[in-house]
Design an enzyme around this catalytic site. Structure first.
Site, PDB file in Angstrom:
ATOM      1  N   GLY A   1      -5.201   6.748 -26.288  1.00 46.49           N
ATOM      2  CA  GLY A   1      -5.127   5.748 -25.222  1.00 46.49           C
ATOM      3  C   GLY A   1      -5.584   6.319 -23.905  1.00 46.49           C
ATOM      4  O   GLY A   1      -5.953   7.488 -23.797  1.00 46.49           O
TER       5      GLY A   1
ATOM      6  N   ARG B   1     -12.838  14.424 -20.418  1.00 47.31           N
ATOM      7  CA  ARG B   1     -13.759  13.558 -19.677  1.00 47.31           C
ATOM      8  C   ARG B   1     -13.510  13.749 -18.198  1.00 47.31           C
ATOM      9  O   ARG B   1     -12.563  14.416 -17.775  1.00 47.31           O
ATOM     10  CB  ARG B   1     -13.511  12.089 -20.038  1.00 47.31           C
ATOM     11  CG  ARG B   1     -12.052  11.687 -19.823  1.00 47.31           C
ATOM     12  CD  ARG B   1     -11.828  10.209 -19.781  1.00 47.31           C
ATOM     13  NE  ARG B   1     -10.425   9.847 -19.780  1.00 47.31           N
ATOM     14  CZ  ARG B   1      -9.633   9.863 -18.719  1.00 47.31           C
ATOM     15  NH1 ARG B   1     -10.097  10.248 -17.548  1.00 47.31           N
ATOM     16  NH2 ARG B   1      -8.367   9.497 -18.824  1.00 47.31           N
TER      17      ARG B   1
END
Length: 421
Positions: free
Chosen positions: A156, A285
């Site tokens: 998530g 990321r």
């Protein structure tokens, strides 16, 4: 000369997605968005971004689309700004012989259960945890770890589904809700497992790592429990040297333990003691929450540009070029309300922008739209960014500006005509 393309596999819906495409264009490369639904990203049409519609969850379809692009231009790099598609972009870059992170490492990192196991095995400080696939297992895990516990999905982003549970009834209810979901908010199949974790107490930070270098430490503001909505960030964090060192060293150890070390990683931590840093989670990321923009304004380091350069096989530019302080505050609502008429919205945004030091103020929604308490990042209503020469001044300006922005929300009874007047 053949055009050089930077392929962007899907995007995040807010924040830096648009910036990736713009930085590519600034570097003389044509950004191409590969996505299943261009309508999810309004900026693509607004910026006239070249878009290829393809089922990005279908490896064969994605590869066919890429091969078609290769027939007309040179694919110079592959990236994504979306948490959900980092493994896809990494695997595609590897298949094309282009720079990128290890697809296996980022896939394992995105599974927070696998991530926890790797961090524990490497001796990197993190929360006690259990991985469960049944409500009964969640209850047993909570008993073993000790209440309160954090119950969350194993995959998530943006605090989606993350909740602090104070008793076993809350554990059972939230675990049941998460385990009943068959797909996530992107329509990707849910793994059928969840995490039950120790609740770490202490101030929260993130360390933005590039490769294996800790670039900057960010102070995070989190809204009221039991959810964990990020309501603001301060860059760089104002910390004593020993705490800064503890956070940076732990973040880099975590990145190494997970087999990362290419491009950006966003490491979230809490200080649970004077010099004790515990990892909440590592995201393979670039940070969300407009953190890259704060870093650019405060430190003169453009992390989006650095990520694009790395994908193109060029050296990232990470030298600090500024010594300001930047703060962001997100507008959230404590109760149900509605956004005021357009004139009042414009006035609130204008007044927020007049606060000295404020460089950006905007609302994400239109006049008359209902708003309510935020459960995750999607509940944010707007934001302000302030820049100053000192951390306290930037934070104070952002707090003042977001309070003015909040005057655009009416808390009248939504069932009355007056609320919509």
């Amino acid at each position: 000369m053949s055009e050089r393309l930077l392929l962007l596999v899907e995007s995040n819906t807010t924040g830096t997605g648009r910036l990736f495409a713009r930085r590519a264009a600034e570097l003389g490369v044509v950004p191409v968005l590969l996505c299943a639904d261009p309508g999810r990203y309004p900026y693509a049409a607004e910026d006239r971004l070249r878009t290829v519609v393809v089922d990005t969850s279908d490896e064969s379809a994605l590869w066919a689309a890429v091969r078609a692009l290769e027939a007309e231009a040179t694919v110079a790099g592959v990236l994504t700004s979306s948490e959900y598609y980092v493994p896809t972009a990494a695997a595609l870059a590897y298949r094309l012989g282009l720079p990128g992170p290890s697809a296996e490492a980022v896939r394992a990192c995105r599974d927070k259960a696998e991530q926890r196991r790797a961090l524990t095995g490497a001796g990197v400080g993190s929360a006690d945890f259990a991985v469960v696939s049944e409500v009964a297992g969640a209850i047993d895990a909570a008993r073993g770890i000790g209440l309160p516990v954090v119950v969350k999905p194993v995959q998530g982003s943006g605090s989606l589904g993350v909740r602090l549970c104070a008793d076993l009834d809350e554990v059972a209810e939230h675990a049941g809700t998460l385990l009943a979901a068959t797909v996530n908010e992107r329509g990707i199949t849910a793994p059928g497992r969840i995490l039950v974790e120790q609740y770490l107490i202490g101030p929260e930070f993130s360390v933005e790592v590039f490769g294996t270098e800790a670039v900057v430490t960010v102070a995070k503001h989190v809204g009221p429990l039991p959810v964990f909505v990020e309501t603001g960030h301060d860059v760089p964090a104002a910390l004593p040297g020993e705490q800064e060192i503890a956070l940076r060293e732990t973040a880099v150890r975590a990145v190494r333990a997970l087999g990362l070390g290419w491009g950006a990683a966003h490491v979230e931590l809490r200080l649970t003691g004077t010099r004790i840093a515990q990892v909440i989670e590592v995201n393979p990321r670039l940070a969300g929450g407009m953190i890259p923009e704060l870093v650019r304004r405060a430190c003169g380091i453009d992390l989006v540009r650095a990520q694009v350069l790395a994908a193109l096989g060029a050296a990232p530019e990470l030298e600090r070029g500024g010594y300001a302080r930047a703060s962001i505050r997100f507008l959230t609502c404590a109760q149900d309300g509605i956004l005021a008429p357009s004139a009042a919205l414009d006035d609130a945004v204008h007044r927020a922008r007049t606060v000295p030091g404020t460089v950006e103020a905007l609302l994400y929604r239109a006049a008359g739209e209902p708003v309510g308490p935020a459960e995750d990042f999607r509940g944010r209503v707007g934001h302000v960014i302030a820049v100053a020469d000192r951390s306290g001044r930037a934070a104070e300006a952002a707090d003042r500006a977001v309070a003015l922005l909040g005057e655009a929300v009416s808390y009248a009874d939504l069932h009355t005509e007056e609320a919509y007047a």
